[in-house]
Design a protein around this motif. Structure first.
Motif, PDB file in Angstrom:
ATOM      1  N   TYR A 186       6.642   4.673 -12.209  1.00 51.96           N
ATOM      2  CA  TYR A 186       7.220   4.525 -10.571  1.00 51.96           C
ATOM      3  C   TYR A 186       6.352   3.314  -9.926  1.00 51.96           C
ATOM      4  O   TYR A 186       6.934   2.730  -9.228  1.00 51.96           O
ATOM      5  N   PHE A 187       5.231   3.466  -9.852  1.00 52.46           N
ATOM      6  CA  PHE A 187       4.163   2.540  -9.199  1.00 52.46           C
ATOM      7  C   PHE A 187       4.593   1.024  -9.975  1.00 52.46           C
ATOM      8  O   PHE A 187       4.696   0.251  -9.102  1.00 52.46           O
ATOM      9  N   ALA A 188       4.530   1.099 -11.057  1.00 54.46           N
ATOM     10  CA  ALA A 188       4.778  -0.159 -11.723  1.00 54.46           C
ATOM     11  C   ALA A 188       6.096  -0.934 -11.365  1.00 54.46           C
ATOM     12  O   ALA A 188       6.042  -2.054 -11.158  1.00 54.46           O
ATOM     13  N   LEU A 189       7.123  -0.106 -11.319  1.00 58.86           N
ATOM     14  CA  LEU A 189       8.688  -0.701 -11.040  1.00 58.86           C
ATOM     15  C   LEU A 189       8.569  -1.185  -9.607  1.00 58.86           C
ATOM     16  O   LEU A 189       9.090  -2.304  -9.157  1.00 58.86           O
ATOM     17  N   ALA A 190       7.913  -0.254  -8.821  1.00 56.98           N
ATOM     18  CA  ALA A 190       7.656  -0.733  -7.412  1.00 56.98           C
ATOM     19  C   ALA A 190       7.057  -1.832  -6.936  1.00 56.98           C
ATOM     20  O   ALA A 190       7.446  -2.685  -6.258  1.00 56.98           O
ATOM     21  N   ILE A 191       5.882  -2.001  -7.970  1.00 50.40           N
ATOM     22  CA  ILE A 191       5.164  -3.390  -7.668  1.00 50.40           C
ATOM     23  C   ILE A 191       6.102  -4.390  -7.909  1.00 50.40           C
ATOM     24  O   ILE A 191       5.913  -5.581  -7.597  1.00 50.40           O
ATOM     25  N   LEU A 247       0.741  -1.248   0.021  1.00 45.98           N
ATOM     26  CA  LEU A 247      -0.091  -0.058  -0.022  1.00 45.98           C
ATOM     27  C   LEU A 247       0.804   1.127  -0.039  1.00 45.98           C
ATOM     28  O   LEU A 247       0.523   2.292  -0.650  1.00 45.98           O
ATOM     29  N   PRO A 248       2.168   1.369   0.616  1.00 47.54           N
ATOM     30  CA  PRO A 248       2.854   2.519   0.503  1.00 47.54           C
ATOM     31  C   PRO A 248       3.095   2.990  -0.952  1.00 47.54           C
ATOM     32  O   PRO A 248       3.240   4.341  -1.282  1.00 47.54           O
ATOM     33  N   VAL A 249       3.242   1.934  -1.713  1.00 48.88           N
ATOM     34  CA  VAL A 249       3.638   2.595  -3.298  1.00 48.88           C
ATOM     35  C   VAL A 249       2.422   3.332  -3.809  1.00 48.88           C
ATOM     36  O   VAL A 249       2.694   3.787  -4.990  1.00 48.88           O
ATOM     37  N   LEU A 250       1.323   3.464  -3.377  1.00 51.27           N
ATOM     38  CA  LEU A 250       0.273   4.103  -3.905  1.00 51.27           C
ATOM     39  C   LEU A 250       0.595   5.426  -4.018  1.00 51.27           C
ATOM     40  O   LEU A 250      -0.296   6.048  -4.820  1.00 51.27           O
ATOM     41  N   ARG A 251       1.499   5.978  -3.269  1.00 47.17           N
ATOM     42  CA  ARG A 251       1.888   7.394  -3.248  1.00 47.17           C
ATOM     43  C   ARG A 251       2.481   7.811  -4.685  1.00 47.17           C
ATOM     44  O   ARG A 251       2.814   8.757  -5.150  1.00 47.17           O
ATOM     45  N   LEU A 252       2.947   6.609  -5.346  1.00 51.48           N
ATOM     46  CA  LEU A 252       3.588   6.797  -6.595  1.00 51.48           C
ATOM     47  C   LEU A 252       2.713   6.856  -7.797  1.00 51.48           C
ATOM     48  O   LEU A 252       1.796   6.128  -7.558  1.00 51.48           O
ATOM     49  N   ARG A 253       3.088   7.218  -9.010  1.00 53.07           N
ATOM     50  CA  ARG A 253       2.254   7.060 -10.171  1.00 53.07           C
ATOM     51  C   ARG A 253       3.056   6.491 -11.106  1.00 53.07           C
ATOM     52  O   ARG A 253       4.356   6.607 -11.333  1.00 53.07           O
TER      53      ARG A 253
END
Length: 286
Positions: free
Chosen positions: A81-86, A72-78
Protein backbone atom coordinates in the motif's frame (compact mmCIF):
# COMPACT_ATOMS: atom_id res chain seq x y z
CA UNK A 1 32.66 7.36 -20.19
CA UNK A 2 29.05 8.29 -20.99
CA UNK A 3 27.94 4.79 -19.99
CA UNK A 4 29.90 4.97 -16.73
CA UNK A 5 28.40 8.38 -15.92
CA UNK A 6 24.90 7.00 -16.57
CA UNK A 7 25.65 3.91 -14.48
CA UNK A 8 26.74 6.09 -11.55
CA UNK A 9 23.53 8.12 -11.85
CA UNK A 10 21.57 4.87 -11.60
CA UNK A 11 23.85 3.82 -8.74
CA UNK A 12 23.19 7.03 -6.80
CA UNK A 13 19.43 6.53 -7.07
CA UNK A 14 19.81 2.84 -6.20
CA UNK A 15 21.80 3.79 -3.09
CA UNK A 16 19.07 6.20 -1.98
CA UNK A 17 16.40 3.57 -2.67
CA UNK A 18 18.35 0.95 -0.72
CA UNK A 19 18.74 3.32 2.23
CA UNK A 20 14.98 3.70 2.44
CA UNK A 21 14.37 -0.02 1.95
CA UNK A 22 17.13 -1.32 4.22
CA UNK A 23 17.03 1.16 7.09
CA UNK A 24 13.53 2.54 6.69
CA UNK A 25 11.99 -0.82 5.84
CA UNK A 26 9.90 0.78 3.06
CA UNK A 27 9.76 -0.31 -0.57
CA UNK A 28 9.25 2.69 -2.85
CA UNK A 29 7.98 2.65 -6.43
CA UNK A 30 7.99 6.45 -6.61
CA UNK A 31 11.60 7.61 -6.56
CA UNK A 32 11.09 8.98 -10.06
CA UNK A 33 9.18 11.81 -8.33
CA UNK A 34 12.35 12.88 -6.48
CA UNK A 35 14.48 12.56 -9.63
CA UNK A 36 12.07 14.72 -11.61
CA UNK A 37 11.46 17.35 -8.93
CA UNK A 38 15.19 17.66 -8.19
CA UNK A 39 15.97 18.03 -11.88
CA UNK A 40 13.27 20.62 -12.51
CA UNK A 41 14.09 22.72 -9.44
CA UNK A 42 17.78 22.91 -10.32
CA UNK A 43 17.16 23.44 -14.04
CA UNK A 44 14.66 26.26 -13.51
CA UNK A 45 16.63 28.06 -10.80
CA UNK A 46 19.87 28.02 -12.80
CA UNK A 47 18.40 28.64 -16.27
CA UNK A 48 15.89 31.35 -15.32
CA UNK A 49 17.01 32.75 -11.96
CA UNK A 50 20.72 32.65 -12.75
CA UNK A 51 21.80 30.66 -9.69
CA UNK A 52 25.16 28.88 -9.83
CA UNK A 53 24.94 25.23 -10.80
CA UNK A 54 26.45 23.89 -7.51
CA UNK A 55 23.77 25.78 -5.59
CA UNK A 56 21.18 24.39 -8.00
CA UNK A 57 22.29 20.83 -7.23
CA UNK A 58 21.76 21.34 -3.49
CA UNK A 59 18.43 23.13 -4.02
CA UNK A 60 17.36 20.27 -6.25
CA UNK A 61 17.80 18.01 -3.24
CA UNK A 62 15.84 20.47 -1.09
CA UNK A 63 13.04 20.50 -3.65
CA UNK A 64 12.89 16.71 -3.52
CA UNK A 65 12.70 16.91 0.28
CA UNK A 66 9.70 19.27 0.00
CA UNK A 67 8.08 16.77 -2.38
CA UNK A 68 8.71 14.05 0.21
CA UNK A 69 7.10 16.21 2.91
CA UNK A 70 3.90 16.13 0.86
CA UNK A 71 4.15 12.33 0.89
CA UNK A 72 4.53 12.00 4.68
CA UNK A 73 0.86 11.04 5.26
CA UNK A 74 1.44 7.74 3.42
CA UNK A 75 3.82 6.65 6.20
CA UNK A 76 0.70 5.36 7.91
CA UNK A 77 0.55 2.70 5.19
CA UNK A 78 2.70 -0.41 5.06
CA UNK A 79 3.92 -2.90 2.49
CA UNK A 80 2.43 -2.75 -1.00
CA UNK A 81 0.00 0.00 0.00
CA UNK A 82 2.89 2.35 0.78
CA UNK A 83 4.66 1.43 -2.46
CA UNK A 84 1.56 2.09 -4.57
CA UNK A 85 0.78 5.35 -2.77
CA UNK A 86 4.30 6.65 -3.49
CA UNK A 87 3.88 5.58 -7.12
CA UNK A 88 0.65 7.58 -7.30
CA UNK A 89 2.48 10.67 -6.02
CA UNK A 90 5.10 10.24 -8.76
CA UNK A 91 2.35 10.27 -11.40
CA UNK A 92 0.83 13.37 -9.81
CA UNK A 93 4.14 15.25 -10.02
CA UNK A 94 4.56 14.20 -13.65
CA UNK A 95 1.10 15.53 -14.48
CA UNK A 96 1.87 18.80 -12.68
CA UNK A 97 5.09 19.20 -14.65
CA UNK A 98 3.18 18.58 -17.88
CA UNK A 99 0.26 20.90 -17.17
CA UNK A 100 2.06 23.76 -15.39
CA UNK A 101 3.30 25.16 -18.68
CA UNK A 102 3.96 28.68 -17.40
CA UNK A 103 6.70 27.38 -15.12
CA UNK A 104 7.92 24.06 -16.49
CA UNK A 105 7.27 24.60 -20.18
CA UNK A 106 4.86 21.68 -20.21
CA UNK A 107 5.51 18.82 -22.61
CA UNK A 108 8.03 20.99 -24.47
CA UNK A 109 10.27 20.84 -21.43
CA UNK A 110 13.11 23.09 -20.31
CA UNK A 111 15.90 23.65 -22.82
CA UNK A 112 19.22 25.38 -22.34
CA UNK A 113 19.85 23.94 -18.89
CA UNK A 114 23.29 25.28 -17.86
CA UNK A 115 26.05 22.67 -17.91
CA UNK A 116 28.28 21.90 -14.97
CA UNK A 117 30.79 24.76 -14.56
CA UNK A 118 34.45 25.12 -15.40
CA UNK A 119 36.47 25.44 -12.18
CA UNK A 120 40.24 26.02 -12.05
CA UNK A 121 40.49 25.19 -15.72
CA UNK A 122 38.68 21.86 -15.33
CA UNK A 123 35.54 21.49 -17.44
CA UNK A 124 33.12 19.56 -15.24
CA UNK A 125 30.53 19.77 -18.01
CA UNK A 126 32.46 17.25 -20.11
CA UNK A 127 32.13 13.51 -19.73
CA UNK A 128 35.32 13.08 -17.71
CA UNK A 129 34.65 16.10 -15.49
CA UNK A 130 31.07 14.98 -14.91
CA UNK A 131 32.40 11.56 -13.93
CA UNK A 132 34.35 13.05 -11.03
CA UNK A 133 31.32 15.10 -9.95
CA UNK A 134 28.87 12.19 -9.86
CA UNK A 135 31.51 9.91 -8.31
CA UNK A 136 32.05 12.46 -5.53
CA UNK A 137 28.30 12.79 -4.97
CA UNK A 138 27.83 9.03 -4.77
CA UNK A 139 30.81 8.57 -2.41
CA UNK A 140 29.55 11.32 -0.07
CA UNK A 141 26.10 9.74 0.01
CA UNK A 142 27.61 6.31 0.68
CA UNK A 143 29.54 7.82 3.61
CA UNK A 144 26.34 9.39 4.98
CA UNK A 145 24.55 6.04 4.59
CA UNK A 146 27.35 4.31 6.51
CA UNK A 147 27.27 6.89 9.30
CA UNK A 148 23.52 6.61 9.71
CA UNK A 149 23.67 2.82 9.66
CA UNK A 150 26.38 2.75 12.33
CA UNK A 151 24.57 5.21 14.62
CA UNK A 152 22.06 4.36 17.32
CA UNK A 153 19.37 5.53 14.91
CA UNK A 154 20.47 2.79 12.52
CA UNK A 155 20.29 0.27 15.35
CA UNK A 156 16.74 1.39 16.18
CA UNK A 157 15.73 1.20 12.51
CA UNK A 158 17.07 -2.34 12.17
CA UNK A 159 15.29 -3.34 15.36
CA UNK A 160 12.03 -2.01 13.90
CA UNK A 161 12.29 -4.57 11.09
CA UNK A 162 11.87 -7.41 13.60
CA UNK A 163 9.17 -5.80 15.74
CA UNK A 164 8.06 -2.22 15.32
CA UNK A 165 5.64 -2.53 18.25
CA UNK A 166 8.42 -3.69 20.57
CA UNK A 167 10.67 -0.77 19.64
CA UNK A 168 7.80 1.65 20.26
CA UNK A 169 7.38 0.18 23.74
CA UNK A 170 11.05 0.97 24.36
CA UNK A 171 10.40 4.61 23.47
CA UNK A 172 11.50 4.64 19.82
CA UNK A 173 9.47 7.01 17.64
CA UNK A 174 9.20 4.77 14.58
CA UNK A 175 7.16 7.24 12.55
CA UNK A 176 9.73 10.00 13.06
CA UNK A 177 12.62 7.72 12.07
CA UNK A 178 10.80 6.52 8.96
CA UNK A 179 10.06 10.11 7.98
CA UNK A 180 13.74 11.01 8.42
CA UNK A 181 14.78 8.13 6.15
CA UNK A 182 12.25 9.17 3.52
CA UNK A 183 13.48 12.77 3.57
CA UNK A 184 17.15 11.75 3.45
CA UNK A 185 16.50 9.33 0.59
CA UNK A 186 14.55 12.04 -1.27
CA UNK A 187 17.40 14.55 -0.83
CA UNK A 188 19.96 12.11 -2.19
CA UNK A 189 17.77 11.25 -5.16
CA UNK A 190 16.98 14.90 -5.85
CA UNK A 191 20.66 15.86 -6.01
CA UNK A 192 21.36 13.02 -8.44
CA UNK A 193 18.35 14.05 -10.52
CA UNK A 194 19.61 17.64 -10.58
CA UNK A 195 23.06 16.47 -11.70
CA UNK A 196 21.50 14.45 -14.50
CA UNK A 197 19.51 17.48 -15.71
CA UNK A 198 22.68 19.58 -16.01
CA UNK A 199 24.58 16.68 -17.55
CA UNK A 200 22.14 16.17 -20.44
CA UNK A 201 21.19 19.88 -20.72
CA UNK A 202 17.48 19.29 -21.32
CA UNK A 203 14.47 18.20 -19.28
CA UNK A 204 10.91 17.23 -20.12
CA UNK A 205 8.25 15.48 -17.99
CA UNK A 206 8.21 12.06 -19.64
CA UNK A 207 11.96 11.75 -19.19
CA UNK A 208 12.28 13.46 -15.79
CA UNK A 209 9.60 11.23 -14.23
CA UNK A 210 10.23 8.15 -16.39
CA UNK A 211 9.64 4.68 -15.03
CA UNK A 212 13.27 3.76 -15.68
CA UNK A 213 14.21 5.83 -12.61
CA UNK A 214 12.23 3.26 -10.62
CA UNK A 215 12.92 -0.04 -12.36
CA UNK A 216 16.66 0.19 -13.05
CA UNK A 217 17.67 1.38 -9.55
CA UNK A 218 15.52 -1.32 -7.93
CA UNK A 219 17.00 -4.01 -10.17
CA UNK A 220 20.52 -2.69 -9.51
CA UNK A 221 20.02 -2.52 -5.75
CA UNK A 222 18.56 -6.02 -5.47
CA UNK A 223 21.11 -7.49 -7.89
CA UNK A 224 24.08 -6.00 -6.06
CA UNK A 225 22.69 -6.49 -2.55
CA UNK A 226 20.45 -3.75 -1.21
CA UNK A 227 21.28 -4.53 2.43
CA UNK A 228 24.88 -3.49 1.84
CA UNK A 229 26.25 -0.03 1.06
CA UNK A 230 28.43 -0.97 -1.89
CA UNK A 231 25.94 -3.47 -3.35
CA UNK A 232 23.62 -0.97 -5.09
CA UNK A 233 26.60 0.81 -6.68
CA UNK A 234 28.18 -2.44 -7.86
CA UNK A 235 24.81 -3.66 -9.10
CA UNK A 236 24.19 -0.45 -11.06
CA UNK A 237 27.54 -0.63 -12.83
CA UNK A 238 27.25 -4.34 -13.67
CA UNK A 239 23.58 -4.27 -14.63
CA UNK A 240 23.69 -1.09 -16.72
CA UNK A 241 26.91 -1.91 -18.56
CA UNK A 242 25.77 -5.48 -19.26
CA UNK A 243 22.46 -4.19 -20.54
CA UNK A 244 23.97 -1.54 -22.80
CA UNK A 245 27.12 -3.32 -24.01
CA UNK A 246 26.03 -6.97 -24.18
CA UNK A 247 22.28 -7.52 -24.02
CA UNK A 248 21.43 -4.62 -26.30
CA UNK A 249 23.75 -5.97 -28.99
CA UNK A 250 22.16 -9.40 -28.73
CA UNK A 251 18.55 -8.21 -28.78
CA UNK A 252 18.09 -4.63 -29.96
CA UNK A 253 14.42 -4.58 -28.96
CA UNK A 254 13.33 -6.09 -25.66
CA UNK A 255 16.90 -6.58 -24.40
CA UNK A 256 15.78 -5.88 -20.84
CA UNK A 257 14.07 -9.28 -20.84
CA UNK A 258 17.54 -10.79 -20.45
CA UNK A 259 18.17 -8.38 -17.60
CA UNK A 260 15.01 -9.61 -15.88
CA UNK A 261 16.06 -13.22 -16.30
CA UNK A 262 19.50 -12.40 -14.88
CA UNK A 263 17.87 -10.83 -11.83
CA UNK A 264 15.74 -13.93 -11.29
CA UNK A 265 18.82 -16.14 -11.44
CA UNK A 266 20.60 -13.92 -8.90
CA UNK A 267 17.63 -13.97 -6.52
CA UNK A 268 17.41 -17.78 -6.74
CA UNK A 269 21.12 -18.51 -6.21
CA UNK A 270 22.08 -15.54 -4.02
CA UNK A 271 19.06 -13.77 -2.50
CA UNK A 272 21.33 -11.28 -0.71
CA UNK A 273 22.85 -10.09 -4.00
CA UNK A 274 26.14 -10.06 -5.86
CA UNK A 275 28.35 -8.27 -3.32
CA UNK A 276 27.57 -10.66 -0.42
CA UNK A 277 28.14 -13.58 -2.82
CA UNK A 278 31.59 -12.26 -3.78
CA UNK A 279 32.41 -11.56 -0.12
CA UNK A 280 31.49 -15.08 0.96
CA UNK A 281 33.52 -16.61 -1.87
CA UNK A 282 36.58 -14.50 -1.01
CA UNK A 283 36.31 -15.48 2.67
CA UNK A 284 35.97 -19.14 1.73
CA UNK A 285 39.02 -18.94 -0.52
CA UNK A 286 40.98 -17.21 2.23
Amino acid sequence: MSLIDAALVIGGIALAWALLGNLGGMVSFGHSAFVGVGGYVSALLTARAGLPVPAGLLLGGVGAVLAAVVMLPVLRLRGPYFALAILAYAHIFRILATEWTSVTGGAAGVSGVPPLPVIAGIDFGGKTGAYFVILTIVCVFAWIYARVSASHYGLALRAMHDSEDATQVLGVNSTLLKAAMLLLSAFMTGVVGAFNAHYIGFLEPDYAFAGLWVTLPIVAAIFGGYRTIGGPLLGAIVVYLLDQLVFKSLISSGHQLILGALLVVMIVFSPRGLLPLLTRRRERDA
